[in-house]
Design a protein around this motif. Structure first.
Motif, PDB file in Angstrom:
ATOM      1  N   PHE A   1      -2.167 -10.641   9.377  1.00 57.08           N
ATOM      2  CA  PHE A   1      -2.166 -10.843   7.923  1.00 57.08           C
ATOM      3  C   PHE A   1      -1.598  -9.622   7.216  1.00 57.08           C
ATOM      4  N   ILE A   2      -1.989  -8.420   7.651  1.00 54.50           N
ATOM      5  CA  ILE A   2      -1.480  -7.186   7.041  1.00 54.50           C
ATOM      6  C   ILE A   2       0.040  -7.122   7.157  1.00 54.50           C
ATOM      7  N   ALA A   3       0.562  -7.524   8.343  1.00 54.15           N
ATOM      8  CA  ALA A   3       2.011  -7.517   8.547  1.00 54.15           C
ATOM      9  C   ALA A   3       2.696  -8.544   7.660  1.00 54.15           C
ATOM     10  N   LYS A   4       2.128  -9.743   7.573  1.00 52.17           N
ATOM     11  CA  LYS A   4       2.704 -10.806   6.733  1.00 52.17           C
ATOM     12  C   LYS A   4       2.737 -10.367   5.273  1.00 52.17           C
ATOM     13  N   HIS A   5       1.646  -9.795   4.812  1.00 53.86           N
ATOM     14  CA  HIS A   5       1.576  -9.353   3.412  1.00 53.86           C
ATOM     15  C   HIS A   5       2.561  -8.212   3.151  1.00 53.86           C
ATOM     16  N   ALA A   6       2.672  -7.257   4.086  1.00 52.51           N
ATOM     17  CA  ALA A   6       3.581  -6.123   3.907  1.00 52.51           C
ATOM     18  C   ALA A   6       5.030  -6.587   3.856  1.00 52.51           C
ATOM     19  N   ARG A   7       5.415  -7.541   4.720  1.00 48.55           N
ATOM     20  CA  ARG A   7       6.791  -8.047   4.715  1.00 48.55           C
ATOM     21  C   ARG A   7       7.117  -8.746   3.401  1.00 48.55           C
ATOM     22  N   HIS A   8       6.181  -9.538   2.901  1.00 48.12           N
ATOM     23  CA  HIS A   8       6.427 -10.236   1.635  1.00 48.12           C
ATOM     24  C   HIS A   8       6.555  -9.253   0.478  1.00 48.12           C
ATOM     25  N   SER A   9       5.680  -8.244   0.442  1.00 48.61           N
ATOM     26  CA  SER A   9       5.717  -7.263  -0.641  1.00 48.61           C
ATOM     27  C   SER A   9       7.013  -6.478  -0.635  1.00 48.61           C
ATOM     28  N   ALA A  10       7.475  -6.125   0.571  1.00 46.93           N
ATOM     29  CA  ALA A  10       8.668  -5.274   0.685  1.00 46.93           C
ATOM     30  C   ALA A  10       9.951  -6.026   0.365  1.00 46.93           C
ATOM     31  N   HIS A  11      10.021  -7.305   0.756  1.00 46.43           N
ATOM     32  CA  HIS A  11      11.293  -8.031   0.655  1.00 46.43           C
ATOM     33  C   HIS A  11      11.349  -9.014  -0.506  1.00 46.43           C
ATOM     34  N   GLU A  12      10.213  -9.554  -0.921  1.00 48.30           N
ATOM     35  CA  GLU A  12      10.231 -10.580  -1.953  1.00 48.30           C
ATOM     36  C   GLU A  12       9.926 -10.033  -3.347  1.00 48.30           C
ATOM     37  N   SER A  13       9.015  -9.079  -3.429  1.00 44.34           N
ATOM     38  CA  SER A  13       8.604  -8.608  -4.757  1.00 44.34           C
ATOM     39  C   SER A  13       8.297  -7.121  -4.763  1.00 44.34           C
ATOM     40  N   PRO A  14       9.255  -6.263  -4.363  1.00 47.81           N
ATOM     41  CA  PRO A  14       8.977  -4.826  -4.397  1.00 47.81           C
ATOM     42  C   PRO A  14       8.876  -4.299  -5.817  1.00 47.81           C
ATOM     43  N   PHE A  15       8.043  -3.281  -5.985  1.00 48.37           N
ATOM     44  CA  PHE A  15       7.908  -2.614  -7.270  1.00 48.37           C
ATOM     45  C   PHE A  15       8.853  -1.416  -7.319  1.00 48.37           C
ATOM     46  N   LEU A  16       9.037  -0.886  -8.515  1.00 49.24           N
ATOM     47  CA  LEU A  16       9.693   0.400  -8.690  1.00 49.24           C
ATOM     48  C   LEU A  16       8.598   1.421  -8.947  1.00 49.24           C
ATOM     49  N   LEU A  17       8.492   2.397  -8.070  1.00 48.29           N
ATOM     50  CA  LEU A  17       7.483   3.445  -8.193  1.00 48.29           C
ATOM     51  C   LEU A  17       8.126   4.661  -8.849  1.00 48.29           C
ATOM     52  N   LEU A  18       7.601   5.071 -10.010  1.00 52.30           N
ATOM     53  CA  LEU A  18       8.116   6.234 -10.731  1.00 52.30           C
ATOM     54  C   LEU A  18       7.115   7.374 -10.653  1.00 52.30           C
ATOM     55  N   HIS A  19       7.590   8.522 -10.189  1.00 51.02           N
ATOM     56  CA  HIS A  19       6.746   9.715 -10.106  1.00 51.02           C
ATOM     57  C   HIS A  19       7.359  10.801 -10.981  1.00 51.02           C
ATOM     58  N   ALA A  20       6.639  11.208 -12.007  1.00 52.61           N
ATOM     59  CA  ALA A  20       7.091  12.271 -12.904  1.00 52.61           C
ATOM     60  C   ALA A  20       6.065  13.396 -12.889  1.00 52.61           C
ATOM     61  N   TYR A  21       6.548  14.632 -13.140  1.00 52.39           N
ATOM     62  CA  TYR A  21       5.639  15.781 -13.058  1.00 52.39           C
ATOM     63  C   TYR A  21       6.002  16.830 -14.090  1.00 52.39           C
ATOM     64  N   ASP A  22       4.976  17.369 -14.749  1.00 45.59           N
ATOM     65  CA  ASP A  22       5.122  18.455 -15.712  1.00 45.59           C
ATOM     66  C   ASP A  22       4.519  19.703 -15.072  1.00 45.59           C
TER      67      ASP A  22
END
Length: 378
Positions: A46-67
């Motif tokens: 299940f973890i593998a199935k969920h990870a594949r779907h997240s990575a290929h079907e609906s990936p997010f854009l992760l923004l990291h900013a620092y002051d």
């Protein structure tokens, strides 16, 4: 579908398929629904199935900013509509309080590098693995007498293992921080499955200068390097732990070069002038001597601004950051996002997505349930 007085029923395979498409936060909440679901969410399949779907079907854009002056970081996830769907909590331990950066992202895990200080010997670098959605953090043991300078992070489904590669300068015994010998470069690889480091042979790395910009895809890490003043693509096979060096076309990167991943292939972009960029797709090819990479496609892009830096490849979009220096504020800049679609060849600007931090970087990110203490994905 239920009939008459029958209770509604869905086959468990259909339920698994539905649950595998949910965000991590929902799945963590649904662990308390029933014992069967709680056990399901812990299975490797299940973890593998969920990870594949997240990575290929609906990936997010992760923004990291620092002051740096206020030590105020910002970490947030954006969806395909460029809406902030979550501001991520940052662990309150000493590594994340001293200034840190993300080296790479893979299957929902982040490889993070932070700074710490010894009583004698000055600052040194610490590595951690972190799943920001499940909030797990795992310490990576330091390498004795070695000062890492460049790192990479990736996963291979063949060996079911996450690995970290570091290019370092060897610290001579007895020398203090001010008089370290930086002439000898060594390479180490860390395996999460064994929680240990080992030193590697240079191999194809001889006389290569590695620069920042690590990405990984399909069991291979990659960096841009220099060899006798021309660019090379340096790759590392996570399974065989062998380095390969492939020349990059001389037309790439007259001014600067960036590296990304597009459709499971490495993408290299090079600036030729203030308003022009070439993009090359490097595809892996099998040969008698092993594997090498060749250019399979080329794009030419007109840049809307000379002050653009490439963050990452997000789906079929190149995410760029435009820096705008604030008038009257020394050292402070404001960042705006611009996206270039490789399919439509159109630019999109998002002035509402901005940051006034000292630095800002982005990653394509697929949230996952992968555990740092039972990380097998299959």
């Amino acid at each position: 579908m239920a009939r008459g007085g029958e209770k509604p029923f869905l086959h468990f395979d259909i339920i698994i398929n539905i649950l595998g498409r949910l965000p991590v936060k929902s799945i963590l909440r649904f662990r308390s629904v029933c014992k069967d679901w709680n056990n399901l969410f812990k299975t490797q399949s299940f973890i593998a199935k969920h990870a594949r779907h997240s990575a290929h079907e609906s990936p997010f854009l992760l923004l990291h900013a620092y002051d740096y002056s206020s030590k105020r970081p910002s970490l947030r996830l954006l969806n395909q509509k460029m809406e902030t769907i979550e501001v991520l909590s940052i662990p309150s331990n000493y590594l994340f309080n001293l200034g840190w950066r993300i080296i790479g992202s893979c299957n929902g895990l982040l490889c993070v590098e932070g700074r710490a200080f010894r009583a004698e010997g000055g600052p040194f670098r610490l590595l951690r693995l972190w799943n920001p959605l499940t909030r797990e953090v795992r310490e990576i043991p330091p390498i004795r007498n070695v000062r890492p300078s460049i790192s990479g992070f990736g996963f291979s489904s063949i060996v079911n293992d996450y690995k970290i590669v570091t290019f370092s300068y060897l610290q001579t015994e007895g020398l203090n921080y001010e008089s370290l010998n930086y002439d000898v470069r060594v390479v180490h690889v860390y395996s999460l499955s064994t929680d240990s480091w080992k030193e590697l042979e240079f191999g194809a790395l001889q006389k290569k200068e590695i620069i920042e910009g690590n990405v990984s895809v399909d069991g291979t890490m990659a960096w841009i390097g220099y060899d006798d003043s021309f660019h090379v693509l340096v790759t590392f096979d996570i399974v065989t732990e062998v380095f390969t060096s492939t020349p990059i076309p001389s037309a790439v990167g007259v001014l600067s070069t960036d590296l990304g991943v597009y459709q499971n292939k490495f993408l290299i972009s090079g600036h030729h002038g203030s308003h022009f960029m070439d993009i090359w797709v490097m595809e892996q090819v099998a040969c008698e001597s092993g594997k090498h990479f060749s250019c399979s496609e080329k794009y030419s892009v007109d840049l809307p601004s000379y002050a653009l830096d490439i963050f990452c490849i997000w789906g079929n979009e190149i995410v760029c950051c435009e820096e705008e220096t604030k008038a009257g504020v020394e050292g402070k800049s404001k960042f705006h996002l611009k996206l270039f679609n490789l399919t439509t060849r159109q630019w999109k600007e998002f002035p509402n997505i901005s940051s006034s931090h000292d630095c800002c970087v982005g990653f394509s990110y697929g949230g996952s349930l992968v555990s740092l203490f039972n990380p097998q994905v299959q």
